[in-house]
Design a protein around this motif. Structure first.
Motif, PDB file in Angstrom:
ATOM      1  N   VAL A 111       0.976  -1.137  -0.062  1.00 61.41           N
ATOM      2  CA  VAL A 111      -0.038   0.145   0.066  1.00 61.41           C
ATOM      3  C   VAL A 111       0.771   1.324  -0.044  1.00 61.41           C
ATOM      4  N   LYS A 112       0.701   2.035  -0.889  1.00 57.94           N
ATOM      5  CA  LYS A 112       1.597   3.434  -0.995  1.00 57.94           C
ATOM      6  C   LYS A 112       0.559   4.475  -0.548  1.00 57.94           C
ATOM      7  N   THR A 113       1.060   5.336   0.300  1.00 57.23           N
ATOM      8  CA  THR A 113       0.336   6.486   0.900  1.00 57.23           C
ATOM      9  C   THR A 113       0.937   7.867   0.393  1.00 57.23           C
ATOM     10  N   ASN A 114       0.269   8.678   0.416  1.00 58.23           N
ATOM     11  CA  ASN A 114       0.601  10.369  -0.069  1.00 58.23           C
ATOM     12  C   ASN A 114      -0.245  11.169   0.964  1.00 58.23           C
ATOM     13  N   GLU A 115       0.634  12.253   1.345  1.00 58.27           N
ATOM     14  CA  GLU A 115      -0.036  13.446   1.982  1.00 58.27           C
ATOM     15  C   GLU A 115       0.285  14.606   1.270  1.00 58.27           C
ATOM     16  N   SER A 116      -0.863  15.613   1.151  1.00 53.38           N
ATOM     17  CA  SER A 116      -0.598  16.906   0.554  1.00 53.38           C
ATOM     18  C   SER A 116      -1.413  17.942   1.134  1.00 53.38           C
ATOM     19  N   PHE A 124      -5.647  19.766   4.236  1.00 56.91           N
ATOM     20  CA  PHE A 124      -4.793  18.486   4.099  1.00 56.91           C
ATOM     21  C   PHE A 124      -5.510  17.362   3.609  1.00 56.91           C
ATOM     22  N   SER A 125      -4.958  16.679   2.818  1.00 52.75           N
ATOM     23  CA  SER A 125      -5.612  15.384   2.284  1.00 52.75           C
ATOM     24  C   SER A 125      -4.446  14.201   2.386  1.00 52.75           C
ATOM     25  N   LYS A 126      -4.885  13.032   2.299  1.00 50.39           N
ATOM     26  CA  LYS A 126      -4.150  11.857   2.043  1.00 50.39           C
ATOM     27  C   LYS A 126      -4.893  10.756   1.478  1.00 50.39           C
ATOM     28  N   THR A 170      -9.871  13.472  12.365  1.00 51.76           N
ATOM     29  CA  THR A 170      -8.956  13.587  11.347  1.00 51.76           C
ATOM     30  C   THR A 170      -8.845  12.405  10.704  1.00 51.76           C
ATOM     31  N   CYS A 171      -8.239  12.666   9.348  1.00 54.51           N
ATOM     32  CA  CYS A 171      -8.053  11.403   8.472  1.00 54.51           C
ATOM     33  C   CYS A 171      -6.757  10.631   8.741  1.00 54.51           C
ATOM     34  N   THR A 172      -6.010  11.095   9.768  1.00 52.96           N
ATOM     35  CA  THR A 172      -5.035  10.258  10.156  1.00 52.96           C
ATOM     36  C   THR A 172      -5.350   9.451  11.330  1.00 52.96           C
ATOM     37  N   PHE A 173      -4.473   9.111  12.130  1.00 55.59           N
ATOM     38  CA  PHE A 173      -4.704   8.179  13.321  1.00 55.59           C
ATOM     39  C   PHE A 173      -5.267   6.929  13.239  1.00 55.59           C
ATOM     40  N   PHE A 174      -6.379   6.872  13.830  1.00 55.09           N
ATOM     41  CA  PHE A 174      -7.212   5.430  13.845  1.00 55.09           C
ATOM     42  C   PHE A 174      -7.437   5.024  11.933  1.00 55.09           C
ATOM     43  N   PHE A 175      -7.695   6.224  11.397  1.00 56.01           N
ATOM     44  CA  PHE A 175      -8.271   5.838  10.044  1.00 56.01           C
ATOM     45  C   PHE A 175      -7.066   5.408   9.099  1.00 56.01           C
TER      46      PHE A 175
END
Length: 409
Positions: free
Chosen positions: A113-118, A129-131, A153-158
């Motif tokens: 799985v590749k991730t990207n933050e911007s 902020f998006s991911k 947020t769309c970070t942490f548990f998500f």
């Protein structure tokens, strides 16, 4: 006991206090005399009415010590995070500790799985902020656009949720709303819910327009308040989505965590004068959201989540939005998967039942999880969390197959 207090000028020109309290017996509003006398036509009375009107006595929260991090990190977690730069700094500092938590969402880190933050400035001039999470070695079957819950947020548990979905062959995209997570804006402040929905539509429209995703099915996925966001997106774009997954959707806030009408009327008036103030009385909902104590205690590591009392205008916008959604359930036509814990005391599972029964969708599924609390993807026993994942991914697989068959006919 929870309490708010304020002051006003009585008909006799005396300064009186207005107290809103909540105890085991419920809510009450009381007046009490204050020592200072003020003439109705005095300058001080004018200033009181025009500038402050209400002074709030906040309930004092004891600071929760975050175990497993040092004193400096705990001090950092207590910093004022009203604005995005502070939240971004704290998030970066806590990321390593979060990734080492003993929670199935952090331990199941599928490969490939590749991730990207911007960060991108939207049409309203706000830095968002998006991911994204994408499968590396298999073709993308469809994309899932996630709408997060209140304060979240769309970070942490998500992160763990998104990786699990992506590893099954789906592109997962999300953003932090203005004022939440890592996006620009006053923390926890929603001046206009419809503008927030428009921000979400703007971002996901750009995602769907990418050449890699033009021919794949697109799904909305909303959790808690994000369920209300997803439903509003669907109602504004009824033909542009191939299905909607709703997890404990905020179609109605449970009455147990909502003040009664007289208190709401007072708070509604105050929201016009002090919209940004953190004055809306509320319970600590962590006990209502997480069934497992161990997982509940990990929620404190989500340091950029909004945990203070709700800002007045935010509360009014959420209540207005849920009231609107309740009157528009028949307009919902999207294929639906509705998942809800039957013991949820934060968002009302009975309204999920009403959505299932009243929606005009010809393709709809409702599943209530026995004894499930609000956070069925984060706060339940591991077996239940895996069960919810299986239900979601099985539904996505079936609807991707259906889309392929319909396209080939």
């Amino acid at each position: 006991m929870e309490a708010l207090s304020s002051s006003r000028i009585s008909p006799h020109g005396s300064l009186v206090g207005l107290g809103i309290t909540r105890d085991g017996l419920g809510w009450s509003i009381k007046e009490y005399p204050l020592k200072k006398e003020v003439r109705r036509d005095s300058v001080s009375a004018v200033k009181l009415n025009s500038r402050t009107v209400i002074s709030a006595v906040h309930r004092i929260h004891g600071s929760k010590l975050i175990e497993g991090v040092d004193e400096e990190m705990n001090k950092l977690a207590q910093e004022n995070m009203d604005y995005a730069p502070a939240r971004r700094l704290v998030r970066d500092a806590f990321t390593p500790a979060q990734q080492n938590l003993d929670h199935c969402l952090f331990k199941m880190t599928p490969s490939g799985v590749k991730t990207n933050e911007s960060y991108e400035t939207n049409s309203r001039g706000l830095e968002i902020f998006s991911k994204s999470w994408l499968p590396e070695s298999i073709p993308v079957k469809g994309i899932v656009c996630f709408c997060h819950g209140y304060g979240d947020t769309c970070t942490f548990f998500f992160e763990g949720i998104a990786k699990k979905i992506a590893a099954s062959g789906y592109g997962v995209f999300s953003m932090d709303y203005p004022g939440f997570g890592l996006s620009e804006g006053l923390h926890g402040y929603i001046p206009n819910f419809d503008e927030l929905v428009d921000d979400v539509i703007e971002h996901f429209s750009k995602v769907k327009a990418q050449s890699d995703f033009k021919d794949v099915p697109c799904f909305l996925f909303g959790q808690s308040m994000g369920g209300a966001v997803a439903l509003k997106v669907h109602l504004k774009q009824p033909r542009e989505w191939d299905g909607t997954i709703l997890v404990a959707p905020m179609c109605k806030i449970a009455e147990d965590v909502t003040p009664p009408k007289p208190v709401l009327q007072v708070l509604g008036l105050l929201s016009r004068i002090l919209p940004k103030q953190k004055l809306f009385p509320q319970k600590d909902i962590s006990e209502l959201a997480f069934r497992e104590l161990k997982k509940r205690n990990m929620a404190v590591y989500n340091v950029i989540a909004y945990k203070d009392q709700m800002r007045l205008m935010t509360a009014m916008e959420l209540l207005k939005t849920t009231a609107e959604i309740e009157t528009q359930l028949e307009k919902v036509s999207s294929p639906l998967l509705i998942l809800h814990g039957d013991a949820d005391q934060v968002t009302d599972p009975s309204v999920s039942k009403s959505l299932y029964e009243k929606s005009n969708s010809l393709d709809k599924t409702l599943k209530l999880y026995r004894e499930g609390y609000h956070c069925i993807l984060e706060g339940e026993p591991d077996e239940r969390i895996y069960e919810v994942f299986d239900d979601m991914i099985s539904w996505l697989e079936a609807h991707c197959r259906s889309r392929v068959l319909n396209t080939s006919l």
